[in-house]
Scaffold this motif. Structure first.
Motif, short mmCIF file in Angstrom:
data_model
loop_
_atom_site.label_atom_id
_atom_site.label_comp_id
_atom_site.label_asym_id
_atom_site.label_seq_id
_atom_site.Cartn_x
_atom_site.Cartn_y
_atom_site.Cartn_z
N GLY A 73 3.22 -11.71 0.25
CA GLY A 73 4.03 -10.80 -0.56
C GLY A 73 4.17 -11.18 -2.02
N GLY A 74 3.19 -11.90 -2.58
CA GLY A 74 3.17 -12.15 -4.02
C GLY A 74 4.41 -12.86 -4.53
N LEU A 129 8.79 -3.30 -0.86
CA LEU A 129 7.89 -3.68 -1.95
C LEU A 129 8.50 -3.22 -3.27
CD1 LEU A 129 5.10 -4.95 -2.55
CD2 LEU A 129 4.16 -2.65 -2.51
N LEU A 130 9.12 -2.02 -3.26
CA LEU A 130 9.82 -1.51 -4.43
C LEU A 130 11.29 -1.27 -4.10
CD1 LEU A 130 7.42 1.23 -5.86
CD2 LEU A 130 7.67 -1.16 -6.58
N ALA A 131 12.16 -1.46 -5.08
CA ALA A 131 13.56 -1.09 -4.91
C ALA A 131 13.66 0.44 -4.91
CB ALA A 131 14.41 -1.67 -6.03
N GLY A 135 4.32 -7.22 4.71
CA GLY A 135 4.12 -6.85 6.11
C GLY A 135 5.19 -7.37 7.05
N HIS A 136 4.78 -7.95 8.18
CA HIS A 136 5.76 -8.33 9.21
C HIS A 136 6.67 -9.47 8.76
CE1 HIS A 136 2.73 -11.42 10.06
NE2 HIS A 136 3.70 -12.10 10.63
N LYS A 137 6.23 -10.26 7.78
CA LYS A 137 7.10 -11.35 7.29
C LYS A 137 8.25 -10.80 6.48
CE LYS A 137 3.84 -15.16 7.58
NZ LYS A 137 3.43 -16.47 7.03
N GLY A 138 7.95 -9.83 5.61
CA GLY A 138 9.03 -9.17 4.88
C GLY A 138 9.97 -8.43 5.83
N ALA A 158 9.26 7.21 3.39
CA ALA A 158 9.97 5.94 3.53
C ALA A 158 9.22 4.84 2.82
CB ALA A 158 10.11 5.59 5.01
N LEU A 159 9.91 3.72 2.62
CA LEU A 159 9.33 2.56 1.94
C LEU A 159 8.75 1.60 2.98
CD1 LEU A 159 12.27 1.90 -0.57
CD2 LEU A 159 10.05 2.93 -1.09
N LEU A 160 7.87 0.73 2.51
CA LEU A 160 7.32 -0.32 3.38
C LEU A 160 7.85 -1.68 2.90
CD1 LEU A 160 3.67 1.01 3.68
CD2 LEU A 160 5.39 0.89 5.50
N PRO A 161 7.99 -2.63 3.84
CA PRO A 161 8.47 -3.96 3.42
C PRO A 161 7.39 -4.70 2.64
CG PRO A 161 7.93 -3.96 5.77
CD PRO A 161 7.76 -2.56 5.29
#
Lengths: 335, 335
Positions: A225-226, B180-182, B226-229, B220-223
């Protein structure tokens, strides 16, 4: 492939640790931990690690007979000097006191320093969730992860683990490295010739690579995730090293101990008594409601599910161990 | 573009809050928070949010005159019932007691429930680091982030903020959403017609999209990562909702209050006294050494640096506010 009884596997590993300089107490704790990872299907932190443990014990870098010293640092704070030993015996020494403090005050911070962590992190948090507490653990390791904009690694793979009680004695638990891949996974990929996913690492020249051996040969890992993953890596350095009095990942220097593989750093553990929160005794039921909501939305597998399934199978059928691995382990008895 | 004196901007925003139903005490706290975000260059949590605050107050969804109730739940645990008001007044009410407990015992957990958080999270942790403590804050929000394998959102953007003292009165602080984005950034991108980065969101049909409006219109947004976020998002749901007694993100239901925009959930804060750790009084110096190591490796900018630079400039020159924004704000005085 043979299927070993879990206790027999623990006994074999304990004999290996003792044969290579560990005290009986340390050997038993590490053997249970390592056999447990293999039992749970987490091969990268299971039997695969045994040669690294032995090599590190031989190098004189870690003290296999260390006696951890627990220091009471407040109603909700415990320090442990692991005395250059492994983290798990230090954690075993402090755990009952930490649980008592968390239950008495609502929270307890445990700061372990001068400790070597070469294992998975979830075994460090699971018992606390089984005791009804919420647990967060952070460990720094050795500089193998490149921060954003940097030319060389500063962060460790710095795992973060979280565990909380669910209903019916179950627990919710995850354990994840801040690198896209755990170092153990890169070692396995190199050994087995697998190609790494995109964005996992750079080579010695700092160029992106999917070659696991190139990452191990002077290359480095990238955070997941950078810059957000990198911020978590930084938090873990501060919590596991600055707070505890242990080494930062970039300060680990085993150059005088050829064969050493275990980072000597620190570990921070935060325990919280959820019964004092707004859900009171209903906390575990609330966690279960989140699991229900995730399932209803289509997420079939929860973190840890695969491990729990492997564990249940191994308890029934034994832990699968290849003849080749067994021969390798037996060789470590006389190394 | 005019440059407003910070205190004058705070006074204007406070008048807007009062004109729209907030008590003087709540208005002052929210005005400082919102003007502070604008001053720090964090536009997505600055003046841009004012129409949303006003619209939510008008909807009857939030109580702008709520009086938070602090509950002593142990030597190291505080609960706060925000009484369906904003989080920031609840935090202001509990902060001095929380600092006292953290200093007395080594740690303090603060569990705030029935609270509306519509602001940046770093202002919630900065004062604790300035007081010499380590602070970790987590807030859940509203279901806009899709878990791995799920067909619809369950998680909020769930920010995590961390702050720790550095040498010379400086602090290390980060604040990041698990998406990934607010959400605020997506709103701004939609308004200004910017294209979203890859992997930021899905449309109403669950298909990846870079169209900000499609994300807002039932998408919708994505974390991040990936699965760690997603695992971090789950931890934050448990800490901010199950632990506190607040709503999960997916439980927020403002359908009876058209115009409502603030999630009514919970917030968890963990405070730790680093002086009790293994570095003792040398903790801040140790954090500074990590900053030095990051700089030496080539990372020029630390988390928060851009905000601190904007803050210093605004303190000197005033907060830049466009004539258009000023007109919009003044219209809110009589809305």
């Amino acid at each position: 492939m043979t299927h070993m009884d879990f206790d027999a596997l623990v006994a074999l590993l304990a004999r290996i640790f003792i044969a290579n300089g560990a005290s009986a107490g340390v050997a038993d704790i590490l053997a249970r931990n390592c056999a447990g990872a293999e039992r749970d299907g987490a091969m990268s932190h299971g039997l695969f690690r045994m040669p690294g443990y032995v090599s590190t014990l031989h190098s004189g870098w870690v003290d296999g007979r260390a006696e951890p010293v627990v220091e009471d640092a407040g109603a909700s704070f415990l320090r442990v000097d692991a005395a250059n030993g492994f983290t798990q015996p230090a954690l075993a020494a402090v755990a009952p006191i930490a649980i008592e403090k968390a239950r008495a005050t609502g929270a307890c911070v445990v700061a372990i320093r001068r400790s070597h962590h070469f294992a998975a992190l979830w075994p460090d948090v699971e018992p606390f969730a089984e005791a009804g507490l919420v647990a967060i653990a952070m460990v720094d390791s050795m500089a193998v992860v490149v921060p954003p904009g940097a030319r060389r690694p500063v962060y460790g793979t710095n795992p973060l683990a979280f565990a909380a009680p669910r209903e019916g004695g179950r627990i919710m638990v995850f354990d994840q490295a801040v690198s896209l891949l755990a170092h153990g996974d890169v070692q396995i990929a190199a050994r087995e010739g697998h190609v790494l996913p995109e964005g996992a690492g750079v080579d010695a020249a700092g160029q992106p690579t999917r070659d696991a051996q190139a990452v191990l040969d002077g290359g480095a890992l990238l955070p997941f995730g950078g810059h957000k993953g990198a911020a978590i890596a930084m938090m873990i350095e501060i919590m596991a090293a600055a707070l505890t009095g242990g080494n930062y990942s970039h300060e680990v220097d085993w150059s005088a101990h050829p064969g050493a593989q275990t980072p000597c750093t620190g570990q921070c553990l935060i325990l919280i008594d959820p019964a004092r929160g707004g859900s009171g005794a209903g906390f575990a039921a609330r966690v279960e409601q989140l699991v229900d909501a995730l399932r209803a939305a289509g997420q079939e597998r929860m973190p840890g599910d695969r491990r729990f399934a492997a564990r249940a199978k191994a308890v029934r059928d034994g832990v699968p161990v290849s003849a080749e691995m067994l021969a390798r382990l037996e060789a470590l008895l006389t190394s």
